[in-house]
Write a protein that holds these residues in place. Sequence first.
Motif, PDB file in Angstrom:
ATOM      1  N   ILE A  20       0.816  -1.218   0.000  1.00  0.00           N
ATOM      2  CA  ILE A  20       0.000   0.000   0.000  1.00  0.00           C
ATOM      3  C   ILE A  20       0.850   1.269   0.000  1.00  0.00           C
ATOM      4  O   ILE A  20       0.313   2.370   0.044  1.00  0.00           O
ATOM      5  N   ASP A  22       2.329   2.996  -2.172  1.00  0.00           N
ATOM      6  CA  ASP A  22       1.993   3.988  -3.202  1.00  0.00           C
ATOM      7  C   ASP A  22       0.704   4.754  -2.884  1.00  0.00           C
ATOM      8  O   ASP A  22       0.436   5.780  -3.508  1.00  0.00           O
ATOM      9  N   ASP A  23      -0.081   4.276  -1.945  1.00  0.00           N
ATOM     10  CA  ASP A  23      -1.373   4.881  -1.628  1.00  0.00           C
ATOM     11  C   ASP A  23      -1.376   5.703  -0.343  1.00  0.00           C
ATOM     12  O   ASP A  23      -2.419   6.256   0.022  1.00  0.00           O
ATOM     13  N   ASP A  25       0.530   8.637   2.420  1.00  0.00           N
ATOM     14  CA  ASP A  25       1.328   9.866   2.437  1.00  0.00           C
ATOM     15  C   ASP A  25       2.340   9.893   3.569  1.00  0.00           C
ATOM     16  O   ASP A  25       3.340  10.594   3.485  1.00  0.00           O
TER      17      ASP A  25
END
Length: 111
Positions: A20, A22-23, A25
């Motif tokens: 996850i 890449d998803d 912050d």
Amino acid sequence: GIRAGVALNPSTHLSAIEYILDDIDMVLIMTVNPGFSGQKFIENMLYKIESLRDMADKRGIDLEIEVDGGVNLENISKIAAAGANTFVAGSGIFGTQDYKETIRIMHERIR
């Protein structure tokens, strides 16, 4: 404007968030076992911070890495060098005589 974040306890391996990454912050890496203030920083968490920063950089992700637990004047430079860019320093600040000066020195040491 909402940002996604994940918190990892010291015993949680980075592989738990690899799929996850890449998803999200921000990743909060706990560098003490959650429970109470004033615990000693777990030194091998530096490797975890470095590994996460490397993982994010290789993917081209502008990831915020926050560190919470045992952050103080003695170790904040190493933590920043490992790749963290946000720091929680409760007793590392409030356990000193001059909060403002401690924060000033911390800022200096992470630059």
